[in-house]
Design a protein around this motif. Structure first.
Motif, PDB file in Angstrom:
ATOM      1  N   ALA A 245     -20.176  14.996  93.197  1.00 59.13           N
ATOM      2  CA  ALA A 245     -19.913  14.345  91.826  1.00 59.13           C
ATOM      3  C   ALA A 245     -19.496  15.550  90.809  1.00 59.13           C
ATOM      4  CB  ALA A 245     -21.439  14.221  91.338  1.00 59.13           C
ATOM      5  N   ALA A 246     -19.568  16.784  91.217  1.00 62.29           N
ATOM      6  CA  ALA A 246     -19.013  17.568  90.476  1.00 62.29           C
ATOM      7  C   ALA A 246     -17.379  17.965  90.634  1.00 62.29           C
ATOM      8  CB  ALA A 246     -19.508  19.083  90.642  1.00 62.29           C
ATOM      9  N   GLY A 247     -16.885  17.218  91.661  1.00 62.63           N
ATOM     10  CA  GLY A 247     -15.198  17.414  92.134  1.00 62.63           C
ATOM     11  C   GLY A 247     -15.023  17.862  93.453  1.00 62.63           C
ATOM     12  N   GLY A 248     -16.003  18.259  94.142  1.00 60.73           N
ATOM     13  CA  GLY A 248     -15.953  18.926  95.519  1.00 60.73           C
ATOM     14  C   GLY A 248     -15.488  17.861  96.538  1.00 60.73           C
ATOM     15  N   GLU A 249     -14.708  18.664  97.616  1.00 64.52           N
ATOM     16  CA  GLU A 249     -14.630  17.451  98.710  1.00 64.52           C
ATOM     17  C   GLU A 249     -15.760  17.347  99.515  1.00 64.52           C
ATOM     18  OE1 GLU A 249     -11.774  16.032  99.418  1.00 64.52           O
ATOM     19  OE2 GLU A 249     -10.708  16.859  97.645  1.00 64.52           O
ATOM     20  N   PRO A 250     -15.909  16.121 100.155  1.00 61.97           N
ATOM     21  CA  PRO A 250     -17.084  15.715 101.075  1.00 61.97           C
ATOM     22  C   PRO A 250     -17.057  16.370 102.212  1.00 61.97           C
ATOM     23  CG  PRO A 250     -15.989  13.614 100.216  1.00 61.97           C
ATOM     24  CD  PRO A 250     -15.042  14.800  99.747  1.00 61.97           C
ATOM     25  N   ALA A 251     -17.906  16.821 102.664  1.00 62.11           N
ATOM     26  CA  ALA A 251     -18.157  17.629 103.995  1.00 62.11           C
ATOM     27  C   ALA A 251     -17.609  16.840 105.215  1.00 62.11           C
ATOM     28  CB  ALA A 251     -19.642  18.204 104.021  1.00 62.11           C
ATOM     29  N   PRO A 252     -16.851  17.392 105.812  1.00 62.98           N
ATOM     30  CA  PRO A 252     -16.516  16.479 107.044  1.00 62.98           C
ATOM     31  C   PRO A 252     -17.642  16.019 107.798  1.00 62.98           C
ATOM     32  CG  PRO A 252     -15.986  18.950 107.327  1.00 62.98           C
ATOM     33  CD  PRO A 252     -16.296  18.814 106.131  1.00 62.98           C
ATOM     34  N   GLU A 253     -17.787  15.082 108.406  1.00 62.35           N
ATOM     35  CA  GLU A 253     -18.923  14.398 109.332  1.00 62.35           C
ATOM     36  C   GLU A 253     -18.464  14.899 110.826  1.00 62.35           C
ATOM     37  OE1 GLU A 253     -19.437  10.381 108.893  1.00 62.35           O
ATOM     38  OE2 GLU A 253     -20.059  10.401 106.770  1.00 62.35           O
ATOM     39  N   ARG A 254     -19.496  15.036 111.433  1.00 64.37           N
ATOM     40  CA  ARG A 254     -19.150  15.483 112.998  1.00 64.37           C
ATOM     41  C   ARG A 254     -19.765  14.242 113.796  1.00 64.37           C
ATOM     42  NH1 ARG A 254     -18.030  20.486 113.947  1.00 64.37           N
ATOM     43  NH2 ARG A 254     -19.054  20.452 115.952  1.00 64.37           N
ATOM     44  N   ARG A 255     -18.493  13.864 114.629  1.00 62.56           N
ATOM     45  CA  ARG A 255     -18.745  12.742 115.247  1.00 62.56           C
ATOM     46  C   ARG A 255     -19.202  12.956 116.490  1.00 62.56           C
ATOM     47  NH1 ARG A 255     -14.093  10.849 116.398  1.00 62.56           N
ATOM     48  NH2 ARG A 255     -12.947  12.656 115.782  1.00 62.56           N
ATOM     49  N   ARG A 256     -19.884  12.282 117.439  1.00 68.08           N
ATOM     50  CA  ARG A 256     -20.350  12.545 118.668  1.00 68.08           C
ATOM     51  C   ARG A 256     -19.864  11.571 119.837  1.00 68.08           C
ATOM     52  NH1 ARG A 256     -22.365  17.149 119.106  1.00 68.08           N
ATOM     53  NH2 ARG A 256     -23.768  16.691 120.842  1.00 68.08           N
ATOM     54  N   GLY A 257     -19.375  12.222 120.760  1.00 74.27           N
ATOM     55  CA  GLY A 257     -18.526  11.370 121.737  1.00 74.27           C
ATOM     56  C   GLY A 257     -19.658  10.808 123.034  1.00 74.27           C
ATOM     57  N   ARG A 258     -18.945  10.324 123.888  1.00 77.06           N
ATOM     58  CA  ARG A 258     -19.889  10.088 124.996  1.00 77.06           C
ATOM     59  C   ARG A 258     -20.334  11.360 125.886  1.00 77.06           C
ATOM     60  NH1 ARG A 258     -15.293   7.141 125.762  1.00 77.06           N
ATOM     61  NH2 ARG A 258     -14.449   8.278 127.512  1.00 77.06           N
ATOM     62  N   GLY A 259     -21.453  11.058 126.240  1.00 74.08           N
ATOM     63  CA  GLY A 259     -22.327  12.294 126.898  1.00 74.08           C
ATOM     64  C   GLY A 259     -22.584  13.260 125.971  1.00 74.08           C
ATOM     65  N   GLY A 260     -22.576  13.125 124.698  1.00 72.94           N
ATOM     66  CA  GLY A 260     -23.154  14.085 123.913  1.00 72.94           C
ATOM     67  C   GLY A 260     -22.202  15.224 123.380  1.00 72.94           C
ATOM     68  N   GLU A 261     -20.795  15.017 123.948  1.00 75.38           N
ATOM     69  CA  GLU A 261     -19.708  16.119 123.705  1.00 75.38           C
ATOM     70  C   GLU A 261     -19.426  15.733 122.104  1.00 75.38           C
ATOM     71  OE1 GLU A 261     -18.393  16.766 128.249  1.00 75.38           O
ATOM     72  OE2 GLU A 261     -17.051  15.799 126.551  1.00 75.38           O
ATOM     73  N   ASP A 262     -18.916  17.010 121.471  1.00 73.39           N
ATOM     74  CA  ASP A 262     -18.440  16.747 120.239  1.00 73.39           C
ATOM     75  C   ASP A 262     -16.936  16.263 120.129  1.00 73.39           C
ATOM     76  OD1 ASP A 262     -17.673  19.379 117.525  1.00 73.39           O
ATOM     77  OD2 ASP A 262     -17.774  17.155 117.672  1.00 73.39           O
ATOM     78  N   ALA A 263     -16.545  15.246 119.479  1.00 71.79           N
ATOM     79  CA  ALA A 263     -15.677  14.461 119.210  1.00 71.79           C
ATOM     80  C   ALA A 263     -14.507  15.464 118.863  1.00 71.79           C
ATOM     81  CB  ALA A 263     -15.422  13.258 118.577  1.00 71.79           C
ATOM     82  N   ASP A 264     -14.643  16.227 117.984  1.00 74.38           N
ATOM     83  CA  ASP A 264     -13.573  17.192 117.617  1.00 74.38           C
ATOM     84  C   ASP A 264     -13.153  18.010 118.503  1.00 74.38           C
ATOM     85  OD1 ASP A 264     -13.774  16.220 115.088  1.00 74.38           O
ATOM     86  OD2 ASP A 264     -15.490  17.821 114.377  1.00 74.38           O
ATOM     87  N   ALA A 265     -13.796  18.621 119.452  1.00 74.42           N
ATOM     88  CA  ALA A 265     -13.508  19.538 120.596  1.00 74.42           C
ATOM     89  C   ALA A 265     -12.818  18.475 121.513  1.00 74.42           C
ATOM     90  CB  ALA A 265     -14.789  19.918 121.460  1.00 74.42           C
ATOM     91  N   GLU A 266     -12.960  17.197 121.677  1.00 72.09           N
ATOM     92  CA  GLU A 266     -12.336  16.363 122.535  1.00 72.09           C
ATOM     93  C   GLU A 266     -10.904  16.158 121.852  1.00 72.09           C
ATOM     94  OE1 GLU A 266     -12.528  11.467 124.084  1.00 72.09           O
ATOM     95  OE2 GLU A 266     -14.217  12.639 123.568  1.00 72.09           O
ATOM     96  N   ASP A 267     -10.740  15.989 120.815  1.00 74.26           N
ATOM     97  CA  ASP A 267      -9.511  15.847 120.035  1.00 74.26           C
ATOM     98  C   ASP A 267      -8.664  17.070 120.204  1.00 74.26           C
ATOM     99  OD1 ASP A 267     -10.190  13.344 119.372  1.00 74.26           O
ATOM    100  OD2 ASP A 267     -10.908  13.727 117.406  1.00 74.26           O
ATOM    101  N   ALA A 268      -9.278  18.258 120.170  1.00 72.79           N
ATOM    102  CA  ALA A 268      -8.306  19.544 120.381  1.00 72.79           C
ATOM    103  C   ALA A 268      -7.931  19.597 121.708  1.00 72.79           C
ATOM    104  CB  ALA A 268      -9.248  20.643 120.011  1.00 72.79           C
ATOM    105  N   LEU A 269      -8.743  19.214 122.768  1.00 70.23           N
ATOM    106  CA  LEU A 269      -8.156  19.039 124.214  1.00 70.23           C
ATOM    107  C   LEU A 269      -7.125  18.184 124.327  1.00 70.23           C
ATOM    108  CD1 LEU A 269     -11.413  19.278 126.099  1.00 70.23           C
ATOM    109  CD2 LEU A 269      -9.655  21.274 125.865  1.00 70.23           C
ATOM    110  N   LEU A 270      -7.036  17.080 123.565  1.00 66.64           N
ATOM    111  CA  LEU A 270      -6.066  15.828 123.732  1.00 66.64           C
ATOM    112  C   LEU A 270      -4.649  16.701 123.204  1.00 66.64           C
ATOM    113  CD1 LEU A 270      -7.915  12.732 123.197  1.00 66.64           C
ATOM    114  CD2 LEU A 270      -7.002  13.793 125.170  1.00 66.64           C
ATOM    115  N   ASP A 271      -4.929  17.199 121.864  1.00 66.96           N
ATOM    116  CA  ASP A 271      -3.610  17.771 121.230  1.00 66.96           C
ATOM    117  C   ASP A 271      -3.072  18.946 122.203  1.00 66.96           C
ATOM    118  OD1 ASP A 271      -3.896  16.111 119.076  1.00 66.96           O
ATOM    119  OD2 ASP A 271      -5.154  17.311 118.065  1.00 66.96           O
ATOM    120  N   ALA A 272      -3.874  19.791 122.933  1.00 67.98           N
ATOM    121  CA  ALA A 272      -3.475  20.601 123.610  1.00 67.98           C
ATOM    122  C   ALA A 272      -2.685  20.238 125.076  1.00 67.98           C
ATOM    123  CB  ALA A 272      -4.471  21.740 124.218  1.00 67.98           C
ATOM    124  N   ALA A 273      -3.003  18.797 125.315  1.00 66.20           N
ATOM    125  CA  ALA A 273      -2.394  18.075 126.653  1.00 66.20           C
ATOM    126  C   ALA A 273      -1.262  17.454 126.189  1.00 66.20           C
ATOM    127  CB  ALA A 273      -3.379  17.548 127.395  1.00 66.20           C
TER     128      ALA A 273
END
Length: 275
Positions: A245-273
Motif C-alpha cells: 500500500a505504501a508503493g512497494g513491490e509485492p514479494a515474489p511468491e514461491r511456487r512448489r513443483g512435483r515432489g516438493g522441489e522448488d519451481a524456481d530451481a527447476e526453471d534455472a536448470l531448464l535455462d542452463a540446458a
C-alpha cells in the motif's frame, strides 16, 4: 479491531483446549497409578502364605481392598445342593460360567468358594458338565476377592445368578454367610477328580495410560504452537499489505513443483540446458 477480537477468541479457545488436554493427561496418569497399584497388590498377595480365614476376615461383612488375592485356608464341607452358576463370565475371549459352591465350616458359618470357570455347553443355558466337588470334609485354599454389585434389570434362571452379589447368595444359603468377600479356589485336600478351570494370575500390564498422558500434553503444547504460527503468519501478511500500500513491490511468491522441489530451481536448470 475485529481482527483483535478474533485473535482474542482464538487465544481463549486455545487455552480451553490446552486445559482440557491437561485434564485428560491427568486422568490418564490417575488410571496408570491405579494400574500400578493393582500390579503391586498382586505381587504382594498372590504368592503369599495362606492364613486362616477366621483370622483374615473375623467379621462376616468385613473387607479391605488391600486383602484382594490374599490366600486363606479353611476346612469344611461343600454344600453341593446350594451350588450356583454365574452367567456370562468371559475367559480368553470366550463366554462361559463360574461355579460358586458354598463351603460350610466347622462352626456352621458359610464361605462362598468360586471353584473356577466352565465354557458354554452344547446347550447355552447350562455347561455340558459341572465337575463335582470333593465329598466330606475338605481343606480349601482360596484367594480373597471382593463381592460384586447388583446389575439392575438382570435376571437369571433358578440355580444361576448374573453377578456375584454376596448378600443375594447369602439369602439362598442356610446359615451365616460371609458377605464381604468370597474366594477363588486355589487347591482342595482331598482333591476332586476334575475341577473347573482355575483363576490365572493377572498380567503385570500397566496399559497405554503413560503414553496417552504424554500424548495429551503434546496436543496441548501443539495447540499453542499452532496459535503462535497463525499470529506470526497473519502479522507478516499484514505487514506485506502495508508495504504494498505504501508503493512497494509485492514479494515474489514461491511456487512448489512435483515432489516438493522448488519451481524456481527447476526453471534455472531448464535455462542452463537451453530449454
Amino acid at each position: 479491531m475485529n481482527g483483535t477480537r478474533r485473535w482474542i477468541g482464538y487465544v481463549a479457545l486455545t487455552v480451553v483446549f490446552a486445559l482440557a488436554c491437561g485434564l485428560l493427561s491427568w486422568w490418564q496418569w490417575s488410571r496408570r497409578a491405579e494400574a500400578v497399584e493393582a500390579i503391586e497388590l498382586v505381587e504382594q498377595n498372590f504368592d503369599a502364605a495362606p492364613v486362616p480365614l477366621e483370622a483374615e476376615l473375623p467379621v462376616l461383612d468385613d473387607w479391605s481392598p488391600s486383602q484382594e488375592w490374599q490366600p486363606v485356608v479353611m476346612t469344611g464341607t461343600y454344600l453341593v445342593e446350594d451350588q450356583l452358576l454365574v452367567r456370562n463370565r468371559p475367559r480368553n475371549g470366550g463366554p462361559g460360567w463360574e461355579v460358586l459352591t458354598p463351603l460350610r465350616l466347622d462352626d456352621g458359618r458359610v464361605f462362598v468358594v468360586d471353584r473356577g470357570w466352565l465354557p458354554l455347553g452344547s446347550v447355552d443355558d447350562v455347561p455340558d458338565v459341572v465337575p463335582a466337588p470333593p465329598e466330606g470334609v475338605v481343606t480349601v485354599v482360596a484367594r480373597l476377592k471382593a463381592g460384586e454389585p447388583t446389575l439392575p434389570g438382570r435376571s437369571a434362571p433358578e440355580g444361576q445368578i448374573s453377578t456375584i452379589h454376596l448378600p443375594q447368595v447369602a439369602d439362598l444359603v442356610a446359615g451365616e454367610t460371609w458377605t464381604g468377600a468370597y474366594g477363588l479356589l486355589e487347591s482342595e485336600d482331598p482333591a476332586a477328580d476334575s475341577r473347573p478351570l482355575p483363576v490365572v494370575r493377572p498380567p503385570a500390564d500397566e496399559g497405554p495410560h503413560l503414553s496417552y498422558a504424554f500424548q495429551w500434553i503434546a496436543f496441548g503444547v501443539l495447540a499453542f504452537v499452532a496459535l503462535f504460527w497463525g499470529i506470526r503468519h497473519e502479522r507478516r501478511a499484514r505487514l506485506e499489505e502495508e508495504r504494498v500500500a505504501a508503493g512497494g513491490e509485492p514479494a515474489p511468491e514461491r511456487r512448489r513443483g512435483r515432489g516438493g522441489e522448488d519451481a524456481d530451481a527447476e526453471d534455472a536448470l531448464l535455462d542452463a540446458a537451453g530449454r
